[in-house]
Design a protein around this motif. Structure first.
Motif, short mmCIF file in Angstrom:
data_model
loop_
_atom_site.label_atom_id
_atom_site.label_comp_id
_atom_site.label_asym_id
_atom_site.label_seq_id
_atom_site.Cartn_x
_atom_site.Cartn_y
_atom_site.Cartn_z
N TYR A 35 9.27 21.47 15.58
CA TYR A 35 9.35 20.62 16.70
C TYR A 35 8.58 20.78 17.80
O TYR A 35 8.45 22.29 18.06
N GLN A 37 8.89 20.76 21.99
CA GLN A 37 9.94 20.29 23.14
C GLN A 37 9.36 20.55 24.34
O GLN A 37 8.73 21.54 25.02
N GLN A 41 13.22 17.98 28.03
CA GLN A 41 13.36 17.06 26.85
C GLN A 41 14.24 17.59 25.82
O GLN A 41 13.84 18.68 25.48
N GLY A 42 14.36 16.76 24.80
CA GLY A 42 15.09 17.35 23.57
C GLY A 42 13.71 17.54 22.58
O GLY A 42 12.69 17.17 22.72
N PRO A 43 13.79 18.47 21.53
CA PRO A 43 12.96 18.65 20.61
C PRO A 43 12.55 17.55 19.93
O PRO A 43 13.37 16.55 19.55
N PHE A 45 10.48 15.85 16.31
CA PHE A 45 10.37 16.54 15.19
C PHE A 45 8.69 16.30 14.61
O PHE A 45 8.08 15.23 15.06
N GLN A 48 8.20 18.67 8.20
CA GLN A 48 8.94 19.83 7.31
C GLN A 48 8.44 20.17 6.29
O GLN A 48 7.76 19.31 5.68
N GLN A 56 7.99 15.66 5.08
CA GLN A 56 8.28 14.67 5.87
C GLN A 56 7.73 14.86 7.04
O GLN A 56 7.33 16.10 7.59
N LEU A 88 7.01 23.87 24.38
CA LEU A 88 7.58 24.79 23.66
C LEU A 88 7.46 24.42 22.18
O LEU A 88 8.22 23.32 21.76
N LEU A 90 9.06 24.92 18.51
CA LEU A 90 9.95 25.43 17.84
C LEU A 90 9.97 25.48 16.22
O LEU A 90 9.62 24.42 15.79
N GLN A 106 20.03 23.04 10.97
CA GLN A 106 18.71 23.82 10.80
C GLN A 106 18.86 24.86 11.98
O GLN A 106 19.68 24.64 12.97
N HIS A 107 18.66 26.04 11.78
CA HIS A 107 18.55 27.22 12.70
C HIS A 107 17.25 27.39 13.42
O HIS A 107 16.36 27.75 12.56
N PHE A 108 16.98 27.52 14.75
CA PHE A 108 16.00 27.56 15.38
C PHE A 108 15.66 29.04 15.93
O PHE A 108 16.49 29.81 15.91
N GLY A 109 14.23 29.34 15.79
CA GLY A 109 13.68 30.37 16.62
C GLY A 109 13.81 30.33 18.10
O GLY A 109 13.98 29.16 18.48
N ASP A 110 13.16 31.12 18.72
CA ASP A 110 13.15 31.16 20.20
C ASP A 110 11.75 30.41 20.58
O ASP A 110 11.51 30.27 22.01
#
Lengths: 117, 114
Positions: A35, A37, A41-43, A45, A48, A56, A88, A90, A106-110
């Motif tokens: 993603y 960001q 704003q929001g991330p 896509f 994947q 996708q 950023l 992600l 979904q689990h995100f990194g920093d």
């Protein structure tokens, strides 16, 4: 239990250059999503990967490409960098399914903070 | 077009003052709605997944609820450490067009003052 790890944490590039960002998924996860960001704003896509293939893709140009390795880690490559690519980036990992769609969280990194000069 | 709208954009609370954050969405079919917390300079931290209208999930001072058009994140007796941006995301899914991507709102910036 290690979570999602991304490298590098920060990166400064100039317009026209190319960049590679890296991601290691959470233990037990086999699916990686990327993603972008922008500030405030929001991330958004990008794409994947599952079983080493792009499953996708979002509305991003072909300058954005990726890869997934047999150990499920992933890379995001961006060519011909533009000022607007500053953001950023992600990486998120999740547990995929044999079907095309998985609704596992979904689990995100920093993230990697990319600045284009 | 699929859309996720969060309100308010920013919220300032006193410690102990309960409130709710809203996430409204328009998708052709909902496969899942996800709440995340994001601290400055960090990635989003997963909080909850809701899959169907009427579902509720709780974790400490947070409770998430879901209807057919919106979700609420209720914060009961918040503490300063609850200060963060709260993001809502939806995953669209129906027989004609399921997707793996998450569509995010722009978030609610929550500040809890002691």
């Amino acid at each position: 239990d290690a979570g999602v790890t991304q490298s590098p944490t920060h990166l400064i590039k100039t317009r026209g250059q190319q960049v590679t960002l890296r991601c290691s998924p959470k233990s037990g996860h086999d699916t990686v999503s990327w993603y972008q960001q922008a500030l405030g704003q929001g991330p958004q896509f990008i794409f994947q990967y599952y079983e080493e293939e792009e499953r996708q893709r979002g509305n991003f140009p072909d300058r954005f490409s990726g890869h997934q390795f047999p150990n499920y880690s992933s890379e995001l490559n961006v060519n011909a960098l533009l000022l607007g690519d500053s953001a950023l980036y992600l990486c998120a990992s999740s547990l995929g399914s044999t079907g095309w769609v998985s609704n596992q969280p979904q689990h995100f990194g920093d993230g990697t903070r990319l600045s284009i000069l | 077009e699929d859309q996720v709208t969060q309100s308010p954009e920013a919220l300032r609370l006193q410690e102990g003052e309960s409130s709710s954050l809203n996430c409204s969405y328009t998708v052709s079919g909902l496969r899942g709605l996800f709440w995340y917390r994001q601290d400055p300079g960090k990635g989003p931290e997963f909080l909850f997944t809701l899959y169907s209208a009427g579902e509720e999930k709780e974790k400490e001072r947070l409770k998430a609820t879901l209807t057919k058009k919106e979700s609420f994140l209720h914060i009961t007796a918040p503490k300063p450490e609850d200060s963060a941006t709260y993001l809502c995301a939806v995953q669209e899914g129906n027989y004609g067009g399921a997707t793996n991507k998450l569509i995010f709102g722009t978030g609610t910036l929550l500040a809890v003052q002691p």
